[in-house]
Design a protein around this motif. Sequence first.
Motif, PDB file in Angstrom:
ATOM      1  N   GLN A   1      28.868  16.228  30.483  1.00  0.00           N
ATOM      2  CA  GLN A   1      27.315  16.068  31.028  1.00  0.00           C
ATOM      3  C   GLN A   1      26.879  17.361  31.138  1.00  0.00           C
ATOM      4  OE1 GLN A   1      27.600  13.778  34.654  1.00  0.00           O
ATOM      5  NE2 GLN A   1      28.468  11.904  33.636  1.00  0.00           N
ATOM      6  N   TRP A   2      27.556  18.363  31.613  1.00  0.00           N
ATOM      7  CA  TRP A   2      26.544  19.734  31.921  1.00  0.00           C
ATOM      8  C   TRP A   2      27.001  20.846  31.311  1.00  0.00           C
ATOM      9  CZ3 TRP A   2      22.892  17.697  34.272  1.00  0.00           C
ATOM     10  CH2 TRP A   2      23.048  16.580  35.144  1.00  0.00           C
ATOM     11  N   GLN A   3      28.021  21.079  30.469  1.00  0.00           N
ATOM     12  CA  GLN A   3      28.572  22.234  29.919  1.00  0.00           C
ATOM     13  C   GLN A   3      27.533  22.745  28.908  1.00  0.00           C
ATOM     14  OE1 GLN A   3      31.946  22.431  27.203  1.00  0.00           O
ATOM     15  NE2 GLN A   3      32.728  24.315  28.409  1.00  0.00           N
ATOM     16  N   ASP A   4      27.262  21.860  28.155  1.00  0.00           N
ATOM     17  CA  ASP A   4      25.961  22.426  26.973  1.00  0.00           C
ATOM     18  C   ASP A   4      24.563  23.110  27.684  1.00  0.00           C
ATOM     19  OD1 ASP A   4      27.748  22.045  24.950  1.00  0.00           O
ATOM     20  OD2 ASP A   4      26.846  20.147  24.231  1.00  0.00           O
ATOM     21  N   HIS A   5      24.221  22.116  28.651  1.00  0.00           N
ATOM     22  CA  HIS A   5      23.043  22.567  29.421  1.00  0.00           C
ATOM     23  C   HIS A   5      23.349  23.786  30.068  1.00  0.00           C
ATOM     24  CE1 HIS A   5      21.391  18.821  28.485  1.00  0.00           C
ATOM     25  NE2 HIS A   5      22.182  18.162  29.201  1.00  0.00           N
ATOM     26  N   LEU A   6      24.463  24.119  30.779  1.00  0.00           N
ATOM     27  CA  LEU A   6      24.702  25.583  31.424  1.00  0.00           C
ATOM     28  C   LEU A   6      24.852  26.417  30.316  1.00  0.00           C
ATOM     29  CD1 LEU A   6      25.398  26.707  34.180  1.00  0.00           C
ATOM     30  CD2 LEU A   6      27.855  26.620  33.605  1.00  0.00           C
ATOM     31  N   LEU A   7      25.473  26.375  29.270  1.00  0.00           N
ATOM     32  CA  LEU A   7      25.332  27.558  28.393  1.00  0.00           C
ATOM     33  C   LEU A   7      24.141  27.969  27.805  1.00  0.00           C
ATOM     34  CD1 LEU A   7      28.480  26.098  26.154  1.00  0.00           C
ATOM     35  CD2 LEU A   7      28.325  28.241  27.877  1.00  0.00           C
TER      36      LEU A   7
END
Length: 580
Positions: A535-541
């Motif tokens: 859910q969130w890894q790509d957004h954080l990167l």
Amino acid sequence: MSRRGHRAALPPAEHRTEPPLGPDGLVVTVINKAGLAREFDFAELPVPDRLQRSLARLFAAQSRAWTSHETAKTCWSRVTVFATFLSELENTPQDLDEVTVAILKRWRTRHVSTTTGKAVLSTIRLLLRQDPRFTGGPVTEELLRRFPAAKPSKQSYEDDERKRVVLAAQRQFRAAWLRIGENTRLLRAWQAGELGEGSRDWRLGEVLDHLARTGDVPRSILPSGQPHVDHRSLLGGASPEKTWGRLFLSRMELTALAVLLTDRFAWNLKVYDRMPTPTAAPSVGEKASITYQVQVEKHRAGRGRWFSTENITDSGADSPGRLITQALEATEHGRALAARLAPDTDLLMVSRLYAPSRVAHRHQDTERPRPVGPLSFGIAYNDAQRWQEAHDLGGSPFQRARRTTVTREGRPRQHTQDTNERVYVLPDTRVQRDSRSVFADGAMEALEQARAAVFPGHLADAPNPVHVQTVTADCEDEKTSPWPASGGGCGADFMLCLACKNAYVHPGHHPRLALLHQQLESLRSVLEDGVWNEQWQDHLLRLEDLRDKVGAAAWDAALARAGSDDHTLVRLLVKGDLTP
């Protein structure tokens, strides 16, 4: 342990093993696995006596681990090369302690450029390092200096090359299998009394019975002393196919079978010399299938690991075990005759010799089974050479066929995983070529992942009044969105704005984005790894990439300026309550 897994009997208490080095210190005797001896006389080497004796001692010490005369002969030939090299020097060393760094450098230079030369260097290095005079110092360092690994001299077959080899072997073996099968059925009908006495088939069955019992059709001796085939007209001629070939494979036909077995199972050529007849049992839960247990012997695996068993099932015409079934049928009469002539003989790969008396007299290969009557076992190197010459293949097919099967299946066959990768897979040009598309696909996937982890939009110093404001960035043109909505415009959520090339981020966005970055980091500690990554890894990167572009100091300062509206919007974003 014996070949069948039974514990071997211990030798008598008074048994003593004779040392390999003879009393004169010059003759080394090597005993192979068949118990046969072969002597190597170091007095024949063109070097001084002291050096001959030193080399003989080292050779004898190393020979204790050998069970093959082929291994001993290979080492002997390379020691001879080394001794000849030393004898050609201006000042030939009297013993190993006079071998200098300069001599070893010249020795290395002479051989390091070829695959064969590297093998010679490796053998001599392994031999000399046993000597206490090579335990340290510059000479030892030069002796142990590494050199590039030799590249395999053989490559796997291309598809059209393999097809040509396999087709040639199939045609030859299948013709022999059909011939033997037809005559076997006739012989069994004669033995069962199903043929009319005196008929042509009955008379032919009688000849076949004689052939099965003796290994040859009836012959008489002419006044000139030459043998003459009886019943020539009945048999249709005197050629091998019309006489003993009716029930037995020729050596070339057996070689064709071995080519097919190597192509299917990647067995080494030497395996066929002593391969026992496979045992068969019905497959569990399958009435129509038979599973064979095939015992494979490979001495290179080291003591205690010589034998392995492969289970091969015949479940139909295209199954791997069908070739084993056909091999058993084609060698049936040869195996039965061998067992009568030499009880306890139980080898699968048996053929009929063209000239048994001459071949038996010339048989000098201590590594291979001796002929039994008119029968020969296994595949000799010259058999493989003659077979490839007959089919104009340009080289023995066994090494390349084995390499092709190993690389095609991608798993070890009678060798370790390290050997599989280092010797078979990585150096193979066909594997390298076929892997390029895999590498390209992997590179494209990595590129896509890298693009997903960066902010592809633009940094601006101030808002642009023509851009559309969103929660995370300003949009230059929602009509060209990578995620178009069915009714027009952009269908992406606000988190994906930072993955779009149309996005513009100015300092007014920094506090909210820095706060969003902090919140996503905090979610990592409360969510399972799989859920958070999805859910969130790509957004954080992407946020981290944006932070790097803005600068860590400016980013941290912006976080301190985040107001209540920013906190509210970030909370709604994380909960998924905001949609475009």
